[in-house]
Scaffold this active site. Structure first.
Site, PDB file in Angstrom:
ATOM      1  N   GLN A   1     -80.650  15.494  20.356  1.00 50.34           N
ATOM      2  CA  GLN A   1     -80.750  16.804  20.992  1.00 50.34           C
ATOM      3  C   GLN A   1     -79.361  17.402  21.165  1.00 50.34           C
ATOM      4  O   GLN A   1     -78.533  16.848  21.894  1.00 50.34           O
ATOM      5  CB  GLN A   1     -81.428  16.598  22.353  1.00 50.34           C
ATOM      6  CG  GLN A   1     -81.717  17.833  23.121  1.00 50.34           C
ATOM      7  CD  GLN A   1     -81.540  17.580  24.598  1.00 50.34           C
ATOM      8  OE1 GLN A   1     -80.492  17.168  25.049  1.00 50.34           O
ATOM      9  NE2 GLN A   1     -82.591  17.822  25.369  1.00 50.34           N
TER      10      GLN A   1
ATOM     11  N   SER B   1     -77.172  11.406  22.811  1.00 49.61           N
ATOM     12  CA  SER B   1     -77.719  10.073  22.552  1.00 49.61           C
ATOM     13  C   SER B   1     -78.276  10.040  21.140  1.00 49.61           C
ATOM     14  O   SER B   1     -78.861  11.015  20.679  1.00 49.61           O
ATOM     15  CB  SER B   1     -78.859   9.752  23.523  1.00 49.61           C
ATOM     16  OG  SER B   1     -78.442   9.918  24.833  1.00 49.61           O
TER      17      SER B   1
ATOM     18  N   SER C   1     -76.211  20.093  25.311  1.00 48.00           N
ATOM     19  CA  SER C   1     -75.056  20.166  26.208  1.00 48.00           C
ATOM     20  C   SER C   1     -73.751  20.352  25.452  1.00 48.00           C
ATOM     21  O   SER C   1     -73.604  19.904  24.312  1.00 48.00           O
ATOM     22  CB  SER C   1     -74.950  18.888  27.030  1.00 48.00           C
ATOM     23  OG  SER C   1     -76.036  18.788  27.909  1.00 48.00           O
TER      24      SER C   1
ATOM     25  N   GLU D   1     -78.738  17.397  41.585  1.00 49.02           N
ATOM     26  CA  GLU D   1     -78.520  18.649  42.310  1.00 49.02           C
ATOM     27  C   GLU D   1     -79.335  19.791  41.688  1.00 49.02           C
ATOM     28  O   GLU D   1     -79.941  20.596  42.389  1.00 49.02           O
ATOM     29  CB  GLU D   1     -77.023  19.003  42.303  1.00 49.02           C
ATOM     30  CG  GLU D   1     -76.169  18.119  43.210  1.00 49.02           C
ATOM     31  CD  GLU D   1     -76.017  16.689  42.711  1.00 49.02           C
ATOM     32  OE1 GLU D   1     -76.145  16.458  41.490  1.00 49.02           O
ATOM     33  OE2 GLU D   1     -75.767  15.790  43.537  1.00 49.02           O
TER      34      GLU D   1
ATOM     35  N   SER E   1     -79.096  17.118  36.376  1.00 51.27           N
ATOM     36  CA  SER E   1     -78.514  16.370  37.494  1.00 51.27           C
ATOM     37  C   SER E   1     -79.421  16.456  38.718  1.00 51.27           C
ATOM     38  O   SER E   1     -80.254  17.359  38.835  1.00 51.27           O
ATOM     39  CB  SER E   1     -77.130  16.929  37.834  1.00 51.27           C
ATOM     40  OG  SER E   1     -77.267  18.194  38.431  1.00 51.27           O
TER      41      SER E   1
ATOM     42  N   GLU F   1     -89.439  16.592  28.916  1.00 53.01           N
ATOM     43  CA  GLU F   1     -88.563  15.456  29.170  1.00 53.01           C
ATOM     44  C   GLU F   1     -88.845  14.876  30.547  1.00 53.01           C
ATOM     45  O   GLU F   1     -88.933  13.664  30.729  1.00 53.01           O
ATOM     46  CB  GLU F   1     -87.104  15.914  29.074  1.00 53.01           C
ATOM     47  CG  GLU F   1     -86.100  14.803  29.359  1.00 53.01           C
ATOM     48  CD  GLU F   1     -84.666  15.308  29.346  1.00 53.01           C
ATOM     49  OE1 GLU F   1     -84.440  16.473  29.727  1.00 53.01           O
ATOM     50  OE2 GLU F   1     -83.776  14.540  28.951  1.00 53.01           O
TER      51      GLU F   1
END
Lengths: 381, 397
Positions: free
Chosen positions: B112, B151, B115, B367, B365, B234
């Site tokens: 993927q 990954s 990011s 948060e 994350s 996900e």
């Protein structure tokens, strides 16, 4: 491990709606607040309504005895709603703790059902409300050969309105559970942390008792009643926590400071998200305990310990967060959140603290505490 | 509608025609896909039968009992959990037929490319550019930029890629979604060594990578909405798994406790019991989510499962290192290696402790997940955003 059903059935959702509608009408928070300072902190009128219109005070009592013939799963749903409303009724003491003993007593309790199911009379289990399911059998009351009971029990819940007491006592042949008419004992009200579930001390001076459960079964039946109580109390704690979260979220969406709605501050949003997460866990744990108790699963003791320790702590945190996040208004008497804080903290101590329930997992899940003998000795100097 | 009985019959027919003991595992998996028993809720011809999702468990149980090979979902998790549902929903018929079968059998691994160094939690700030070139059947895109935390990039045949196709509109509107060929000469994959010592992730440099327009997924400029499908899948994938009591990290810890009475202290005992309770509550929450999904009432618990897991994993792995005392001071091997998958159970306590630190960062994350719960579940107001209506090229970066 049997398959657990962690969802709510349609019947349970209908039951919830019916109970919630009655409670919204009969005990809104301001009414509960007004009542708890009066001479009758518990609402016997509401109790009769719950009995006669909804039939929920004897849910798991078989229909042949005048009950609804439902399961403990439905009883748990009622407790969720009673917790959400912080309702001042003796449901835990009468419909859960005492009823579990009376059902186990079989024919010896047959005469009690008509008045209990109709809501004209309530019962209480005469143990301190803080008693954990795996506590030793209480021996503070003695029974003589004629069935006269003498002794004292402190901090019993739901006693002031009860007509019938179930008293654990040490009899001539061993421990037993006795039925005692409340008119034959001395009841002294105590000041209670929880204004909506008053406590009282009970003194018996040769009160006439009738043996319900004899020495061969008394300890097991008392354990079952306390385990059932602790497991279903988790559902009350869940409902209580949900009210605290919903009320706090609603307030933070209205309240403005620094030119913004307070609920838009990330520090507060994250606290509420964490609380929501813990409540999602509480719902799964409380449902698991109720389902395991209703099927008589061998795994019930583990699931009750998990639910009791998790839900007890979550309810307290939800109420404490509600007080804090309401700011000054949360500290006032006029806002009902303090009723929930008091109920939550008392519930956390009731029927075993979270720490006490975790300790019982040490045995149930085979996670033994350290043995003192194994620690190395310090060398003598 | 397909029933459980019909699926059992179809599974028996598959097993009769392809004896697992005598059939090459890859051939078996291909036959299973073609029989519609790969993911029964997918459409016919694409590995499924349009059956209720809950019935997959019936098929899986029958095949497991017969000793049939599985496609190692852990190794191809990104393809199964993220790429496949997105391709199914937004792909063309041609894309679905090209990609889904080798994805499911594991012949083609996916990664993927979302990011970037400057776009982590603020994913929509991404700067990788895709510029259209040519017209007609040869139309395509030229991609330049840098991706990170990828990954499986060193194993992958294909990637799902987000790239900016219009810098003149606000950041969420100018993104498009592509399938990137990882064998393109412009793709440079470099290992990114982590605090565990391993290089499980990669940096991926994209220099003049040519992507045919036929490998664009969905409309130009709608990449952000499509990415939401990928990211939601996900998170749901994490909560939908079934675990036994003491499955996973708590099981390792409990066994160590039972086997080593000499390590026990009262303080650790309290924390162990708390951790055991938390693990059981999380397991029951996941079980409740699974039951909700099975009857078609998905709850918001899915978004929270990852958050709760990260918190618990960090608590339990930290506790385990303390419990092990002298042994907890050691570490297996700092030599850089390239693991194919994250395996918490087969490794030592120090690795588990360090790797668990990533659980609250990767895949959203903690948060950001708390913001999602607060805004989408509790209905609290969104964070104030200064860049929302500003053209991307003018926004502060």
């Amino acid at each position: 491990m049997t398959e657990l059903d962690l969802l709510y059935s349609e019947v349970e959702e209908d039951l919830r709606s019916a109970v919630r509608a009655v409670l919204a009408d009969r005990c809104p928070p301001q009414a509960v607040l007004a009542r708890c300072e009066g001479p009758e902190p518990q609402d016997t009128g509401l109790w009769r309504t719950l009995a006669q219109e909804l039939g929920v005070v004897a849910l798991q009592v078989p229909e042949a005895l005048g009950g609804a013939g439902a399961s403990l799963r439905e009883t748990a749903v009622v407790l969720e709603e009673l917790g959400r409303a912080c309702a001042p009724v003796p449901f835990l003491g009468s419909a859960v703790l005492a009823t579990t003993v009376l059902l186990a007593a079989g024919d010896r309790a047959a005469g009690e059902w008509p008045a209990l199911c109709a809501g004209g009379r309530t019962a209480a289990l005469a143990v301190p409300l803080s008693t954990a399911p795996d506590a030793p059998f209480p021996l503070g009351v003695r029974a003589d050969a004629a069935g006269a009971l003498t002794g004292a029990v402190g901090s019993v819940a739901d006693v002031p309105v009860a007509g019938l007491l179930i008293v654990p006592a040490d009899g001539p042949a061993g421990p037993g559970l006795y039925a005692v008419d409340a008119a034959d004992v001395t009841v002294t009200a105590r000041g209670s942390l929880d204004l909506t579930r008053p406590l009282a001390d009970v003194r018996l001076d040769g009160a006439p008792g009738r043996l319900l459960v004899g020495p061969d079964q008394a300890e097991a039946v008392l354990w079952e009643a306390l385990l059932t109580g602790a497991g279903l109390l988790a559902s009350e704690q869940l409902g209580l926590a949900e009210w605290c979260l919903a009320t706090t979220v609603a307030y933070l969406r209205e309240r403005r400071q620094f030119g913004r709605v307070v609920g838009s501050f990330q520090a507060l949003k994250h606290r509420l998200a964490d609380l929501w997460l813990d409540i999602a866990g509480a719902r799964a744990a409380a449902r698991a305990a109720a389902d395991a108790l209703s099927t008589g699963s061998a795994d019930a003791a583990v699931l009750v310990a998990v639910a009791a320790s998790h839900c007890g702590a979550v309810a307290v945190r939800a109420a404490e967060e509600a007080v804090q996040l309401h700011g000054g208004i949360g500290m006032t008497w006029e806002h009902p959140v303090h009723l929930y804080l008091k109920r939550a903290k008392a519930d956390q101590l009731a029927l075993g603290t979270p720490g006490r329930h975790r300790a019982s997992l040490a045995t149930l899940a085979e996670l033994p505490a350290p043995g003192h003998g194994r620690l190395p000795r310090l060398p003598h100097v | 509608m397909t029933t459980a009985d019909e699926l059992i019959t179809l599974t028996a027919e598959l097993l009769a025609a392809h004896d697992p003991a005598a059939t090459d595992p890859l051939e078996f998996l291909r036959a299973r896909f073609d029989a519609g028993l790969a993911w029964v809720h997918f459409p016919p011809g694409l590995g499924g039968l349009g059956a209720p999702r809950a019935l997959q468990a019936v098929v899986d149980a029958e095949l497991a009992a017969a000793g049939a090979p599985d496609n190692d979902p852990r190794r191809i998790g990104i393809g199964l959990g993220m790429a496949a549902p997105t391709i199914l929903r937004y792909g063309t018929e041609e894309q679905k037929r090209r990609f889904l079968r080798p994805l499911w059998t594991g012949e083609e691994v996916w990664c993927q490319l979302f990011s970037e160094p400057g776009a982590g939690s603020d994913l929509a700030a991404l700067a990788t550019r895709a510029v259209r070139d040519g017209d007609g059947p040869d139309a395509g895109w030229t991609v330049d930029g840098q991706k990170v935390w990828t990954s499986s990039a060193h194993l992958a045949r294909w990637a799902i890629l987000l790239a900016r196709t219009d810098p003149d509109v606000p950041k969420h509107q100018g993104i498009s979604y592509f399938v990137c060929d990882m064998t393109d000469p412009g793709v440079d994959v470099r290992p990114l060594r982590q605090l565990t010592g391993e290089a499980e992730f990669n940096e991926v440099f994209l220099t003049g990578v040519r992507i045919p327009d036929a490998h664009r997924l969905g409309a130009v400029g709608e990449g952000w909405q499509i990415a939401q499908t990928t990211l939601n899948n996900e998170r749901v994938a994490i909560g939908g798994q079934r675990t036994p009591r003491e499955g996973g990290l708590i099981g390792i810890l409990a066994e160590t406790w039972r086997r080593h009475p000499e390590l026990r202290t009262h303080e650790l005992h309290q924390r162990l019991l708390q951790g055991w309770t938390d693990a059981e509550v999380l397991r029951l929450t996941g079980e409740r989510l699974r039951q909700q999904l099975a009857v078609g009432q998905p709850g918001p618990e899915g978004a929270a499962a990852k958050l709760a897991f990260a918190r618990l994993a960090q608590e339990l792995t930290g506790l385990e290192v303390e419990l092990l005392a002298e042994q907890g001071l050691g570490y297996g091997d700092w030599t850089m290696s390239r693991p194919e998958l994250v395996d918490f159970t087969g490794r030592d306590a120090g690795y588990r402790y360090l790797r668990a630190k990533g659980n609250s960062i990767e895949g959203g994350s903690s948060e950001i997940l708390r913001n999602i719960i607060a805004e989408r579940v509790l209905g609290l107001p969104a964070e104030a955003r200064s860049d929302k209506d500003v053209p991307w090229k003018e926004s502060a970066r």
